[in-house]
Design a protein around this motif. Structure first.
Motif, PDB file in Angstrom:
ATOM      1  N   TRP A 176       0.836  -1.207   0.000  1.00  0.00           N
ATOM      2  CA  TRP A 176       0.000   0.000   0.000  1.00  0.00           C
ATOM      3  C   TRP A 176       0.868   1.253   0.000  1.00  0.00           C
ATOM      4  CZ3 TRP A 176      -1.646   3.694   3.918  1.00  0.00           C
ATOM      5  CH2 TRP A 176      -2.810   4.388   3.583  1.00  0.00           C
ATOM      6  N   MET A 177       1.990   1.185   0.712  1.00  0.00           N
ATOM      7  CA  MET A 177       2.900   2.328   0.743  1.00  0.00           C
ATOM      8  C   MET A 177       3.590   2.554  -0.601  1.00  0.00           C
ATOM      9  SD  MET A 177       2.767   3.961   3.550  1.00  0.00           S
ATOM     10  CE  MET A 177       4.191   4.984   3.206  1.00  0.00           C
ATOM     11  N   ASP A 178       3.653   1.522  -1.431  1.00  0.00           N
ATOM     12  CA  ASP A 178       4.332   1.646  -2.728  1.00  0.00           C
ATOM     13  C   ASP A 178       3.439   2.237  -3.812  1.00  0.00           C
ATOM     14  OD1 ASP A 178       6.658   0.573  -1.701  1.00  0.00           O
ATOM     15  OD2 ASP A 178       6.130  -1.488  -2.244  1.00  0.00           O
ATOM     16  N   MET A 179       2.134   2.298  -3.572  1.00  0.00           N
ATOM     17  CA  MET A 179       1.216   2.821  -4.589  1.00  0.00           C
ATOM     18  C   MET A 179       1.342   4.337  -4.679  1.00  0.00           C
ATOM     19  SD  MET A 179      -2.257   0.582  -4.057  1.00  0.00           S
ATOM     20  CE  MET A 179      -2.738   1.550  -2.643  1.00  0.00           C
ATOM     21  N   LYS A 180       1.374   4.852  -5.900  1.00  0.00           N
ATOM     22  CA  LYS A 180       1.544   6.292  -6.077  1.00  0.00           C
ATOM     23  C   LYS A 180       0.518   6.915  -7.023  1.00  0.00           C
ATOM     24  CE  LYS A 180       5.230   6.232  -3.495  1.00  0.00           C
ATOM     25  NZ  LYS A 180       5.182   6.780  -2.117  1.00  0.00           N
ATOM     26  N   ASN A 181       0.080   6.191  -8.046  1.00  0.00           N
ATOM     27  CA  ASN A 181      -0.689   6.831  -9.120  1.00  0.00           C
ATOM     28  C   ASN A 181      -2.097   6.287  -9.306  1.00  0.00           C
ATOM     29  OD1 ASN A 181       1.603   8.456  -9.934  1.00  0.00           O
ATOM     30  ND2 ASN A 181       2.469   6.564 -10.764  1.00  0.00           N
ATOM     31  N   ASN A 182      -2.535   5.377  -8.463  1.00  0.00           N
ATOM     32  CA  ASN A 182      -3.863   4.786  -8.634  1.00  0.00           C
ATOM     33  C   ASN A 182      -4.957   5.817  -8.377  1.00  0.00           C
ATOM     34  OD1 ASN A 182      -2.488   4.308  -6.022  1.00  0.00           O
ATOM     35  ND2 ASN A 182      -4.560   3.806  -5.331  1.00  0.00           N
ATOM     36  N   PRO A 183      -5.929   5.957  -9.288  1.00  0.00           N
ATOM     37  CA  PRO A 183      -6.994   6.949  -9.100  1.00  0.00           C
ATOM     38  C   PRO A 183      -8.060   6.514  -8.100  1.00  0.00           C
ATOM     39  CG  PRO A 183      -7.333   5.768 -11.146  1.00  0.00           C
ATOM     40  CD  PRO A 183      -6.005   5.307 -10.610  1.00  0.00           C
ATOM     41  N   ILE A 184      -8.167   5.209  -7.855  1.00  0.00           N
ATOM     42  CA  ILE A 184      -9.127   4.674  -6.889  1.00  0.00           C
ATOM     43  C   ILE A 184      -8.339   4.154  -5.699  1.00  0.00           C
ATOM     44  CG2 ILE A 184     -10.905   2.925  -6.479  1.00  0.00           C
ATOM     45  CD1 ILE A 184     -11.418   2.992  -9.536  1.00  0.00           C
ATOM     46  N   GLU A 185      -8.845   4.402  -4.509  1.00  0.00           N
ATOM     47  CA  GLU A 185      -8.141   4.012  -3.290  1.00  0.00           C
ATOM     48  C   GLU A 185      -9.067   3.196  -2.406  1.00  0.00           C
ATOM     49  OE1 GLU A 185      -5.607   3.049  -1.549  1.00  0.00           O
ATOM     50  OE2 GLU A 185      -4.570   4.978  -1.706  1.00  0.00           O
ATOM     51  N   LEU A 186      -8.495   2.235  -1.708  1.00  0.00           N
ATOM     52  CA  LEU A 186      -9.250   1.420  -0.757  1.00  0.00           C
ATOM     53  C   LEU A 186      -8.436   1.245   0.515  1.00  0.00           C
ATOM     54  CD1 LEU A 186     -11.715  -0.507  -0.188  1.00  0.00           C
ATOM     55  CD2 LEU A 186     -10.202  -2.357  -0.945  1.00  0.00           C
ATOM     56  N   VAL A 187      -9.071   1.523   1.638  1.00  0.00           N
ATOM     57  CA  VAL A 187      -8.513   1.213   2.955  1.00  0.00           C
ATOM     58  C   VAL A 187      -9.480   0.219   3.580  1.00  0.00           C
ATOM     59  CG1 VAL A 187      -7.902   2.119   5.222  1.00  0.00           C
ATOM     60  CG2 VAL A 187      -7.469   3.495   3.171  1.00  0.00           C
ATOM     61  N   ILE A 188      -9.024  -0.991   3.870  1.00  0.00           N
ATOM     62  CA  ILE A 188      -9.955  -2.027   4.310  1.00  0.00           C
ATOM     63  C   ILE A 188      -9.272  -2.996   5.268  1.00  0.00           C
ATOM     64  CG2 ILE A 188      -9.441  -3.589   2.369  1.00  0.00           C
ATOM     65  CD1 ILE A 188     -12.475  -4.255   2.309  1.00  0.00           C
ATOM     66  N   GLY A 189     -10.034  -3.462   6.256  1.00  0.00           N
ATOM     67  CA  GLY A 189      -9.526  -4.467   7.178  1.00  0.00           C
ATOM     68  C   GLY A 189      -9.709  -4.051   8.627  1.00  0.00           C
ATOM     69  N   PRO A 190      -9.170  -4.826   9.558  1.00  0.00           N
ATOM     70  CA  PRO A 190      -9.162  -4.430  10.968  1.00  0.00           C
ATOM     71  C   PRO A 190      -7.992  -3.474  11.190  1.00  0.00           C
ATOM     72  CG  PRO A 190      -8.247  -6.642  10.728  1.00  0.00           C
ATOM     73  CD  PRO A 190      -8.613  -6.169   9.347  1.00  0.00           C
ATOM     74  N   ILE A 191      -8.275  -2.231  11.544  1.00  0.00           N
ATOM     75  CA  ILE A 191      -7.226  -1.208  11.506  1.00  0.00           C
ATOM     76  C   ILE A 191      -7.041  -0.509  12.851  1.00  0.00           C
ATOM     77  CG2 ILE A 191      -6.500   0.944  10.401  1.00  0.00           C
ATOM     78  CD1 ILE A 191      -7.986  -0.060   7.871  1.00  0.00           C
ATOM     79  N   GLU A 192      -8.038   0.245  13.290  1.00  0.00           N
ATOM     80  CA  GLU A 192      -7.885   1.037  14.513  1.00  0.00           C
ATOM     81  C   GLU A 192      -8.316   0.243  15.745  1.00  0.00           C
ATOM     82  OE1 GLU A 192      -6.278   3.627  14.367  1.00  0.00           O
ATOM     83  OE2 GLU A 192      -6.558   4.545  12.393  1.00  0.00           O
ATOM     84  N   THR A 193      -7.742   0.603  16.896  1.00  0.00           N
ATOM     85  CA  THR A 193      -8.023  -0.117  18.144  1.00  0.00           C
ATOM     86  C   THR A 193      -8.879   0.693  19.120  1.00  0.00           C
ATOM     87  OG1 THR A 193      -5.964   0.695  19.153  1.00  0.00           O
ATOM     88  CG2 THR A 193      -5.854  -1.392  17.947  1.00  0.00           C
ATOM     89  N   TYR A 194      -9.462   1.798  18.662  1.00  0.00           N
ATOM     90  CA  TYR A 194     -10.249   2.654  19.558  1.00  0.00           C
ATOM     91  C   TYR A 194     -11.424   1.915  20.189  1.00  0.00           C
ATOM     92  CZ  TYR A 194      -7.895   6.314  16.792  1.00  0.00           C
ATOM     93  OH  TYR A 194      -6.973   7.091  16.152  1.00  0.00           O
ATOM     94  N   GLU A 195     -12.006   0.964  19.474  1.00  0.00           N
ATOM     95  CA  GLU A 195     -13.200   0.288  19.980  1.00  0.00           C
ATOM     96  C   GLU A 195     -12.892  -0.570  21.204  1.00  0.00           C
ATOM     97  OE1 GLU A 195     -17.404  -0.189  19.596  1.00  0.00           O
ATOM     98  OE2 GLU A 195     -15.947   1.195  18.702  1.00  0.00           O
ATOM     99  N   ASP A 196     -11.653  -1.015  21.322  1.00  0.00           N
ATOM    100  CA  ASP A 196     -11.219  -1.774  22.496  1.00  0.00           C
ATOM    101  C   ASP A 196     -10.821  -0.785  23.582  1.00  0.00           C
ATOM    102  OD1 ASP A 196     -10.105  -3.357  24.429  1.00  0.00           O
ATOM    103  OD2 ASP A 196      -8.523  -4.203  23.158  1.00  0.00           O
TER     104      ASP A 196
END
Length: 564
Positions: free
Chosen positions: A233-253
């Motif tokens: 994900w860090m290597d992507m530079k020019n994609n016009p569509i973006e997706l952030v998906i998965g278990p990410i933040e821990t605020y709910e815990d």
């Protein structure tokens, strides 16, 4: 690039806002239970009504974007990614509450039912998770990540490797003993569906880097190994569509801050804006060196591949859609990836403009001194939001004693302190970049007054929000430092510039020191002493409620809204 582009671009944001809808959204079909059922919390009964009603605190926004630059394959990709995002939404319901359909069908009041849908349960996320259905008790701090009858002491005494993992549930076996269950096992059917959708989308991608990321992310959903896809994900530079998906933040815990919750964003990149903003990332190493703390607390060097991008968001799902809505993102959270490659900062400019117009400006008209209201600007709001995310890359990720990460050392307080750090260091960065002549639009007073108004906006998120706690601490710290003063006659606040500047330095130093020392007790004391809303502030926040100023926004969104 000068910050003048910010004002010019605001006219391009295709975001239509409307009055809060009275009709509740229809509940989605319930997904198969993703984890063993836990003890019932109660049966729904009567909604708690207030005047003015808490059910009206969200302004509805139609979430749109200009898709004219996308070809047919790309539009189909967006549709597939939205479908995958809906699965993340189902999984978050499982993590925070359980049976969504059963909850919503048992609430007779349409407004209360819709409020439960917005909050992903019967607890008001912007009022300290207070129940708004009479028969429900307090929200479990551990949500559904842990057995409800498990105590902190039992967990801490449990001799189990990996018990603080991001991607496992804690359950009880047939004998009542604690056991770990990987997400990839607990939620297997839904994750297989989501992974298949990501792989279908990858086949349609004309961008090889994005296709690679989608395939790796699909694998990660099924293995709980997210680091390879984070690197990609860090290597992507020019994609016009973006997706952030998965278990990410821990605020709910809120019990330990260990376990990540499912969420998803589907975004359309503004390539021109992203190119203009990206230049600020180059100043990270220099700004890190100049932090107002001893060298030991700033010895880590931010990754050189960090970048900064602007987007229109077209779909929110799961954790990021619960209660207050995110308007900027800084990821990945993996400290190893951050040190190797840095982070990416995603500015969600259409959602940001909606909050500025519908919330921040009206707040300033009530609580900011009349002669300082001219300093409330979208440029300043955008800049502070942007540099908040950039500032997550500054400071320190691992404690000085070598015992581990700051996140693990500070446990349930880690998120609130990190958000507080990003807020205050974001303003510090703006100060320094103005001194260098890199930001010339507007003036420093715009930044200070807009920042103060922003505290009033975010403190309304309540004690259950990491951002809310961070803003309470900052408000109380700044008040004690004389950074602002309140006029009793008008009930408005004004910035005192010299004291404000000093407070920025002092709070930056205190937070960075607490993080570097891994000082859990010190942070616990700070939260206890300054993480509360005092009587005068509460009275002023009540004035905002009486003026019917929204606390946050909720979206009308989806493929149909986008015309797909």
């Amino acid at each position: 690039m000068r910050m003048t582009v910010l004002a010019a671009a605001s006219a391009l944001l295709l975001l239509a806002a409307c009055k809060q809808a009275d009709t509740p959204a229809e509940p989605a079909a319930e997904a198969e239970a993703a984890a063993p059922p836990q003890e019932a919390i109660g049966e729904p009964a009567v909604a708690v009504r207030e005047q003015p009603s808490r059910f009206d605190i969200y302004a509805t926004v139609r979430l749109t974007a200009d898709l004219s630059g996308l070809d047919e394959n790309q539009k189909e990709m967006v549709r597939l990614l939205i479908e995958a995002s809906k699965i993340m939404d189902e999984l978050f319901w499982q993590q925070t509450w359980g049976d969504k359909a059963a909850l919503l069908s048992g609430i007779e009041d349409p407004a209360a039912r819709r409020f439960a849908d917005i909050n992903y349960g019967p607890w008001d996320r912007l009022a300290g998770d207070q129940p708004f259905i009479e028969s429900y008790g307090p929200k479990p701090l551990g949500a559904r990540f842990y057995p409800e009858n498990m105590t902190k002491e039992e967990f801490e005494a449990w001799d189990q490797a990996g018990k603080d993992g991001l991607y496992t549930l804690v359950r009880r076996d047939a004998e009542g003993k604690l056991v770990l269950q990987p997400y990839s096992e607990a939620y297997r059917p839904q994750l297989e569906q989501a992974a298949a959708l990501l792989k279908q989308a990858a086949e349609l991608s004309g961008d090889a880097e994005f296709a690679n990321y989608l395939r790796l992310r699909a694998d990660a959903l099924l293995t709980d190994d997210y680091q390879p896809s984070d690197m990609a994900w860090m290597d992507m530079k020019n994609n016009p569509i973006e997706l952030v998906i998965g278990p990410i933040e821990t605020y709910e815990d809120q019990l330990f801050g260990y376990r990540a919750a499912y969420e998803s964003y589907v975004l359309i990149k503004d390539l021109e804006w992203s190119e203009r903003l990206a230049r600020f990332a180059q100043f990270l190493p220099e700004l890190q060196t100049g932090l107002p703390v001893p060298d030991a607390y700033k010895q880590e060097v931010p990754g050189a591949d960090a970048d900064l991008n602007a987007y229109d968001v077209v779909y929110y799902a799961g954790h990021n859609n619960a209660g207050s809505k995110t308007i900027a993102i800084n990821l990945p959270n993996d400290e190893a990836v951050q040190l190797a490659k840095g982070t990416r900062r995603l500015q969600l400019k259409n959602a940001m403009l909606a909050k500025y117009n519908q919330i921040l400006v009206p707040i300033s008209e009530v609580l900011i001194a009349e002669d300082q209201r001219q300093h409330i600007t979208f440029d300043a709001f955008f800049g502070e939001t942007m540099f908040h995310e950039v500032a997550h890359g500054l400071g320190i990720k691992n404690t000085l004693d070598g015992s581990g990460t700051v996140r693990h050392a500070l446990k349930e307080h880690a998120s609130a302190l990190e958000e507080g750090k990003a807020d205050i260091l974001g303003l510090y960065m703006i100060q320094k970049l103005r001194e260098k002549g890199e930001i010339t639009e507007g003036e420093l007073m715009d930044d200070y007054v807009t920042f103060l108004a922003g505290i009033f906006r975010s403190v309304r998120f309540g004690a259950s929000s990491a951002h809310g706690v961070a803003n309470m601490i900052r408000f109380n710290f700044f008040e004690q430092a004389g950074a602002f003063s309140r006029d009793e006659a008008s009930g408005t606040y004004r910035v005192n510039v010299p004291e404000f500047e000093q407070a920025v330095r002092d709070l930056s130093q205190r937070i960075l020191t607490l993080q570097g020392d891994g000082d859990y007790a010190g942070v616990d004391t700070l939260v206890a002493e300054m993480g509360q809303v005092g009587p005068q502030l509460q009275a002023d926040l009540d004035r905002l409620a009486a003026a019917a100023i929204p606390v946050d926004i909720v979206f009308e969104q989806g493929a149909e809204v986008l015309g797909l």
